[in-house]
Design a protein around this motif. Structure first.
Motif, short mmCIF file in Angstrom:
data_model
loop_
_atom_site.label_atom_id
_atom_site.label_comp_id
_atom_site.label_asym_id
_atom_site.label_seq_id
_atom_site.Cartn_x
_atom_site.Cartn_y
_atom_site.Cartn_z
N LEU A 299 -29.67 75.39 11.85
CA LEU A 299 -29.03 76.52 11.17
C LEU A 299 -27.52 76.36 11.28
O LEU A 299 -27.02 75.92 12.31
N ALA A 300 -26.81 76.75 10.25
CA ALA A 300 -25.35 76.77 10.31
C ALA A 300 -24.88 78.19 10.07
O ALA A 300 -25.35 78.87 9.16
N PHE A 301 -23.97 78.65 10.92
CA PHE A 301 -23.38 79.97 10.74
C PHE A 301 -21.90 79.77 10.44
O PHE A 301 -21.18 79.20 11.26
N LEU A 302 -21.48 80.22 9.29
CA LEU A 302 -20.10 80.00 8.87
C LEU A 302 -19.32 81.30 9.04
O LEU A 302 -19.64 82.31 8.40
N GLN A 303 -18.31 81.23 9.90
CA GLN A 303 -17.53 82.45 10.18
C GLN A 303 -16.39 82.63 9.22
O GLN A 303 -15.98 81.69 8.51
N CYS A 304 -15.84 83.84 9.24
CA CYS A 304 -14.64 84.16 8.48
C CYS A 304 -14.76 83.87 6.99
O CYS A 304 -13.80 83.39 6.36
N ILE A 305 -15.93 84.17 6.41
CA ILE A 305 -16.10 83.95 4.98
C ILE A 305 -15.42 85.10 4.25
O ILE A 305 -15.86 86.24 4.27
N GLY A 306 -14.30 84.78 3.62
CA GLY A 306 -13.59 85.83 2.90
C GLY A 306 -12.67 86.66 3.78
O GLY A 306 -12.05 87.60 3.31
N SER A 307 -12.59 86.31 5.07
CA SER A 307 -11.66 87.05 5.92
C SER A 307 -10.69 86.06 6.57
O SER A 307 -10.91 84.86 6.56
N ARG A 308 -9.63 86.58 7.13
CA ARG A 308 -8.56 85.76 7.70
C ARG A 308 -8.10 84.72 6.68
O ARG A 308 -7.82 83.58 7.02
N SER A 309 -8.09 85.15 5.45
CA SER A 309 -7.90 84.20 4.37
C SER A 309 -6.82 84.71 3.42
O SER A 309 -6.76 85.89 3.12
N ASP A 310 -5.98 83.80 2.96
CA ASP A 310 -4.98 84.23 1.97
C ASP A 310 -5.61 84.47 0.62
O ASP A 310 -5.10 85.23 -0.19
N ARG A 311 -6.74 83.80 0.41
CA ARG A 311 -7.39 83.91 -0.91
C ARG A 311 -8.13 85.24 -1.07
O ARG A 311 -8.12 85.84 -2.13
N ASP A 312 -8.81 85.65 0.01
CA ASP A 312 -9.61 86.88 -0.09
C ASP A 312 -8.98 87.99 0.74
O ASP A 312 -7.99 88.57 0.32
N LYS A 313 -9.56 88.27 1.91
CA LYS A 313 -9.00 89.33 2.74
C LYS A 313 -8.24 88.70 3.90
O LYS A 313 -8.72 87.77 4.53
N LYS A 314 -7.07 89.28 4.18
CA LYS A 314 -6.25 88.67 5.23
C LYS A 314 -6.72 89.05 6.63
O LYS A 314 -6.41 88.36 7.59
N TYR A 315 -7.45 90.14 6.72
CA TYR A 315 -7.74 90.65 8.06
C TYR A 315 -8.97 89.99 8.65
O TYR A 315 -9.69 89.25 7.99
N CYS A 316 -9.20 90.29 9.91
CA CYS A 316 -10.35 89.77 10.63
C CYS A 316 -11.45 90.81 10.60
O CYS A 316 -11.22 91.98 10.88
N SER A 317 -12.66 90.35 10.29
CA SER A 317 -13.78 91.27 10.13
C SER A 317 -14.37 91.73 11.47
O SER A 317 -15.28 92.54 11.49
N SER A 318 -13.88 91.17 12.54
CA SER A 318 -14.02 91.67 13.92
C SER A 318 -15.40 91.61 14.58
O SER A 318 -15.49 91.43 15.77
N ILE A 319 -16.48 91.77 13.88
CA ILE A 319 -17.78 91.82 14.53
C ILE A 319 -18.59 90.54 14.33
O ILE A 319 -19.62 90.33 14.98
N CYS A 320 -18.14 89.69 13.43
CA CYS A 320 -18.99 88.56 13.03
C CYS A 320 -19.21 87.52 14.12
O CYS A 320 -20.28 86.94 14.22
N CYS A 321 -18.20 87.27 14.97
CA CYS A 321 -18.39 86.29 16.04
C CYS A 321 -19.57 86.71 16.91
O CYS A 321 -20.42 85.89 17.27
#
Lengths: 434, 253, 562
Positions: free
Chosen positions: A251-273
């Protein structure tokens, strides 16, 4: 419909709204709890287990749902939204738009006969992240509160074409009522309002194309994965590759999809880790052959017991953490996802083939928040979350309107519950202190 | 006619009972052999209950609580587990330990509830009817189980199992943590001794017997019988009744 | 030895058809007939929907016309419908605890659909068990104790001040106890507060102003709690303030004693001069004493290691904050932060991190396997991203250390009888469901006393503890369900004083009084039954789940008394 005592109106009956309602109700204060879905519980009801204790989400939520439903001081309005607000702190008047359920709430015995005879199948069930379908007469999940069925007005053939009506015939309690209409309820003498509208998810508004979501069967979002590993979900907890039904090994878990990103949302989604580690652990519990890889930027685990949780993940649950940046996902001829990423520790571009790729998508403000903010007159911040001052964390820009939980900032359940109690305290100060 | 097991289940209100309800709500089917007694917490299940149930001829007893860490009352299921393990140690003596089971089912595990109950029912079906049910009840087995019931009712055994978690996981009266192996050595001996003592008391409740008689009846070494008889005498539970030749006969007080 | 033995027990059994959910599979009329044959049953009836208005009326009529003093409903599940029927029988004068429920739907007809005959037999057994139990049920009253509408908040830092203010604003007489001679806790020594760089003194002054202006709030500085006795709603508290003892009667207690700073002796050559902590840096910044040009900060000093596995959650933001101040004062300075994972979750914090990057603060990741080596004027660090070792010159090295629990938490915990958890922080009842409560009712905890948190969370937790506490003292009395554990007078001679019950109660509801007798504080009891199941001499009785009641069900099923 008018009510007389100074009350608190809470918008949203997820865990935060419910907690605030219970606290205020226990203080003797009347609460109007408004929920747009047909049942209460929000996202927490959809989770299998919660971090860091890995206890069963619905098990710890269900007593709170029942308590809310039966509390003498709490009036529950489901399938309802706030339509208009007038007045000021201490004396708001709120109009609620209550959508028709087409089932009489005080008569329905929750037996399910209507659903079993309903000929309309294939209605996507939002509760199962649309991975499972239901009939037009439905209840999102078995132990839902209120324990009352609903007729989905978009899919019901009687409501749209005037034919069928089998549910009404099957219902022994005569609870089906197609004559119900949407109505506006006026609630007077509201002392203050709490916005607990929770969160939405990036996939609700964004196609996530460079991750192949929607295109490749074996690429799923975190919420979809949660339903897949849930004992009461579409696969009853037996994880399978969605393309061919085979048992997954990697299984692969990809973090920060759409967050901490200049392209989508700049902020951290905080609970995903944390929830990713949890999801990998639950998967391992079902299948000890699984290997899980977490592709992360920074692992954020500052809460109580969180670091220990992460350590357990890598020590006991075969989870490997790879500091990296994801480029994109392709598939091979078997629909097996191939992840292209930059390995931070070696600065190399690498590829990994996995059976399932899980996207930890960014938490975004709840759908409809802009309209709600407009109605309430409260300010949203530049990310469209409810704007608050960090040192007045539960106050909105309007006196007497408070907020808590993910409506204002992505946060986990312990924080949401604590903030909800916090908002309840502020509301109590207004109601009791004058 | 195939044997249909009679099963008694103790379900805790917050988890397993709710899980059982969910199985029903979801229309998950399982065999109809179990009758349920609802308790608030699996920790309420006094070991005496399990023996009483078995003594009535019930074929199997199932205790179902919350998963470790999930107990609504914080620690009840841990205590339930310790008591249950003790019950099994007793039942081991008469090959009855597989007629009781302890498991964990959460409120959201309707399917799992049905699965574990089905599995237990099948296991009991394979073991056959309890020798205490039906017409020709095994009296000796009955006496043994009665003695076990009395043992788990005794203050020494109850004190040991009630203190077990505190002593082995935190500290005893002297601030020392007792290693689990050491505790088990003491506990196992206490279980064995108490069982013997209760068997002796049971035998003496209807007749007067000598050490040799008891050794023969209970199939134990006379020296072990004597040791325990002396303990019972010092506890004031038995005494001499008469002497037959050179052999003292004992009675129950 | 209950009065019940002479009383005439008259049981009514109502068997529900639940439409076709029960009646469609098994013959409910026959079940009602069967129930009539059971001991003490004087009236039975089958209903279509017992929970409907019609059904409830039928129950009431049954009670009235047949003088019923016990009622059994055999239908769906008590978990949803018991409260409804309890209310119904109470309305007709039958104590709610004399009502019993038999589950013949969710745990019978719904899950044995292919076995109608067996489902019927099961229903018969369950009803027989229920009747046996009902005959032994006793009327119970809920436990009611007075609730003194006063609160005690221990700790005058930002969390304690917030909790105390909120309670006082709600109209409760609130006592705020602070050990030092001034309120403020750590706020007194902080300079600026992230994430909006608010002046700490501004926040503190504002809080103190509100506190001063509040008539309900009594502040006790240079004061400590000397002793606490009693239980929820009724605590007897002794404070020592400036050497003088003060007695208070308190309803609820909030623990807000905060946390301590770790002095990193032995880490990275800490000397308090050139290698200092963030807190020491903050004082220097406040007094404009920082003249260094090359500043290196090291994160996770003394935390996230084997000795202390946790992340203290505030240190990354603190480092960023101080780095931003340094950069603002001297844009030419070089500030490097050596980190492992940067903890800046959420919206505000992530923005703050970006701001720091934009001012030119350099971030270098290090791995716990290759800890930086701090030499006299240089730091050697293995840059994970470059894969190389680099040397960074410094004239000021700042160590980011975790918050740790106070040394005197243990003494306070013992005084109040609440538990400590990992690393000496106070342990709450449940991480998610009751994060502000202790398992012992009436006592709450907030802020860094529980776990290191930033000021935002300290404030919201302060409010939260106030809400949780307010629920208790918003009413004149505290009422608890009557199905509690108790040691009846007639069993006192059975109690051997072994104290196993005291140790086993998860809620600290059992204690020994001055006469050395076991006392079960009714208002704290949750009715779990652990004490009764463990009591070495069978002295304790668990109401509504007594040994006799449970045994009667066992005998009813087994077919004989043994």
């Amino acid at each position: 419909m008018e009510l007389n005592s100074r009350s608190v109106l809470i918008i949203g009956a997820g865990i935060a709204g419910i907690q605030a309602a219970l606290d205020l109700g226990d203080m003797g204060i009347k609460v109007h709890l408004i929920e747009k879905n047909p049942v209460i519980g929000g996202k927490m009801a959809q989770l299998d287990k919660t971090f860091p204790t890995l206890d069963c989400s619905i098990c710890i939520l269900a007593p709170k749902l029942s308590e809310c439903y039966r509390h003498p001081n709490i009036t529950l309005y489901t399938l309802s939204e706030v339509n208009n607000v007038e007045g000021t702190i201490g004396n708001f008047t709120v109009d609620i738009l209550k959508h028709a359920r087409y089932v009489k709430e005080d008569v329905c015995t929750n037996c399910g006969d209507c659903a079993s005879v309903c000929p309309v199948r294939g209605v996507p069930n939002y509760f199962d992240a649309n991975l499972k379908t239901m009939a037009a007469a439905y209840i999102p999940f078995p132990s839902a509160v209120p324990p009352v069925y609903i007729i989905d007005k978009n899919s019901c053939v009687y409501l749209n074409y005037g034919i069928c009506g089998l549910c009404a015939k099957a219902c022994g309690a005569e609870a089906i009522d197609f004559s119900q209409k949407d109505e506006i309820l006026e609630i007077n003498n509201v002392g203050c309002i709490i916005v607990a509208s929770g969160y939405g998810l990036l996939e609700d508004v964004s196609p996530l194309t460079n991750y192949g979501y929607g295109k490749y069967k074996n690429v799923v979002t975190a919420l979809e994965f949660e339903r897949l590993i849930c004992a009461s979900g579409p696969l009853e907890g037996h994880l399978k590759r969605l393309s061919d039904g085979k048992d997954p090994k990697k299984l692969a878990f990809l973090q920060c999809i759409g967050s901490r990103s200049d392209r989508d949302k700049k902020y951290c989604s905080s609970i995903c880790c944390m929830y990713t580690t949890k999801a990998a652990m639950i998967s391992y519990e079902h299948n000890n052959d699984l290997e899980s890889y977490v592709f992360y930027i920074d692992m954020r685990a500052g809460g109580k017991g969180f670091q220990t949780f992460l350590r357990r993940g890598s020590d006991e649950y075969n989870i490997k953490y790879i500091k990296s940046k994801i480029s994109h996902i392709d598939v091979d001829e078997d629909d097996t996802p191939i992840i292209t990423y930059e390995d931070y520790d070696t600065s190399e571009i690498k590829q990994m083939k996995v059976d399932l790729a899980v996207l930890a998508t960014c938490i975004i403000p709840s759908q409809g928040i802009e309209k709600l903010a407009d109605i309430l007159g409260i300010e949203l911040n530049n990310y469209n979350f409810v704007k608050t001052n960090p040192f007045l964390p539960v106050e909105t820009s309007v006196e007497g309107i408070f907020t808590c939980g993910c409506a204002r900032e992505p946060m986990d359940i312990p924080r949401s519950v604590a903030e909800a109690s916090g908002a309840a305290a502020r509301a109590a100060e207004v109601i009791k202190g004058g | 006619m195939t044997f249909e097991p009679k099963i008694l289940g103790f379900l805790c209100n917050w988890c397993s009972y709710a899980g059982a309800d969910l199985a029903g709500v979801s229309r998950i089917q399982y065999p109809p052999n179990m009758r349920v007694i609802r308790v608030m917490c699996s920790g309420r299940v006094d070991p005496v209950f399990i023996f009483k149930a078995l003594l009535t001829g019930i074929d199997g007893v199932f205790v179902l609580g919350c998963h470790p860490g999930d107990c609504h009352y914080l620690e009840g299921n841990y205590e339930a587990e310790k008591k249950f393990m003790m019950v099994q140690k007793f039942l081991n003596n008469v090959d009855f330990d597989k007629r009781v089971r302890l498991d964990w089912v959460s409120a959201s595990e309707g399917k799992r509830f049905a699965e574990v109950v089905t599995e237990f029912i099948e296991s009991i079906r394979e073991q056959g009817p309890s020798p205490l049910s039906g017409e020709n009840m095994d009296q000796e087995l009955f006496n043994n189980l009665k003695a076990m019931e009395n043992s788990v009712s005794s203050d020494r055994i109850r004190a040991l199992v009630g203190r077990q978690r505190k002593i082995t996981e935190v500290e005893n009266e002297y601030g020392e943590k007792v290693p689990i192996d050491e505790f088990n050595d003491i506990f196992d001996k206490a279980i064995h001794d108490e069982f013997v003592r209760q068997r002796i008391l049971l035998s003496l409740s209807s007749k007067v017997l000598s050490v040799k008689d008891l050794a023969a009846e209970l199939k134990l070494d006379p020296s072990e019988i004597l040791e325990n008889m002396l303990m019972l005498k010092s506890r004031g539970e038995i005494d001499y009744q008469s002497i037959d030749g050179n052999t003292p006969l004992y009675m129950r007080i | 030895m209950s009065e019940k033995e002479s009383e005439d027990v008259r049981i009514g059994v109502f068997v529900c058809s639940c439409g076709t959910n029960i009646g469609g599979l098994i013959d409910v009329k026959a079940l009602a007939e069967y129930a009539k044959t059971l001991p003490n049953v004087v009236f039975t009836e089958d209903n279509l929907y017992t929970c409907s208005e019609t059904g409830l009326t039928q129950i009431k009529n049954g009670i009235k016309n047949h003088n019923l003093n016990r009622v059994i409903v055999a239908s769906c599940t008590p978990r949803t419908h018991e409260p409804l029927f309890r209310d119904c029988v109470e309305e007709e004068g039958v104590n709610q605890y004399l009502f019993d429920f038999v589950n013949i739907r969710d745990q019978d007809t719904w899950c044995h659909q292919k076995y109608p005959k067996e489902a019927f037999d099961k229903a018969k057994d369950l009803i027989r068990m229920g009747v046996a139990r009902a005959a032994r049920l006793e009327a119970l009253e809920n436990i009611i104790v007075d609730a003194t509408p006063t609160a005690l908040v221990i700790g005058g830092g930002v969390s304690g001040m917030t909790a105390a203010l909120s309670l006082a604003n709600q109209g409760f007489e609130t006592h705020l106890v602070e050990r030092e001679n001034e309120l403020g806790g750590r706020l007194k020594t902080l300079y600026k507060l992230f994430p909006i760089d608010l002046d700490a003194q501004t926040l503190l002054d504002n809080l103190k102003k509100n506190i001063k202006g509040n008539k309900n709030l009594k502040v006790h500085t240079s004061a400590q709690v000397k002793n606490i006795e009693g239980f929820i709603g009724n605590y007897e508290v002794v404070l020592e303030e400036n050497g003088i003892n003060i007695d208070l009667t308190i309803g609820v207690i909030v623990v807000a004693v905060g946390a301590s700073l770790l002095t990193p002796t032995g880490y990275f050559g800490y000397d308090g001069k050139i290698r200092i902590t963030q807190h020491e840096l903050e004082s220097k910044l406040q007094n404009n004493e920082v003249k260094a040009k090359d500043i290196v900060m090291i994160q996770c000093v003394g935390s996230r290691n084997d000795e202390r596995t946790y992340c203290s959650s505030v240190c990354c933001m603190t480092a960023l904050k101080n780095a931003l101040i340094i950069k603002e004062n001297n844009p030419e300075s070089n500030v490097t932060i050596l980190f492992r994972d940067l903890y800046t979750p959420g919206t505000y914090y992530e923005d703050y991190y970006r701001r720091a990057r934009e001012t030119g603060v350099i971030f270098i990741e290090y791995s716990p396997e290759k800890i930086p080596i701090v030499k006299e004027h240089q730091i050697k660090v293995h840059n994970e991203y470059l894969g190389e070792e680099i040397l960074i010159p410094y004239d000021l090295c700042v160590l980011s250390t975790p918050l740790v629990s106070n040394n005197d938490n243990k003494a306070l915990a013992q005084m109040i009888k609440v538990p400590l958890g990992e690393y000496g922080f106070f342990l709450e009842a449940h991480v998610k469901l009751r994060p502000m409560d202790f398992a012992t009712d009436g006592i709450f905890v907030c802020g860094s006393a529980k776990w290191p948190v930033d000021i935002t969370e300290s404030i919201s937790q302060g409010y939260a503890a106030a809400a949780r506490a307010s629920r208790i003292i918003s009413h004149d009395t505290i009422e608890v369900e009557g199905a509690t554990s108790f040691l009846p007078d007639y069993n006192k001679n059975l109690c051997t004083g072994c104290e196993v019950c005291i140790k086993i109660c998860p809620y600290n509801a059992i204690s020994k009084n001055e006469d050395d007798e076991i006392e079960i504080t009714q208002v704290l009891c949750k009715g779990c039954g652990l004490c009764g199941a463990t009591c070495t001499n069978h002295a304790i009785i668990i109401r509504h789940y007594t040994d006799q009641q449970i045994l009667s069900e066992i005998y009813a099923y087994g077919g004989k008394e043994v």
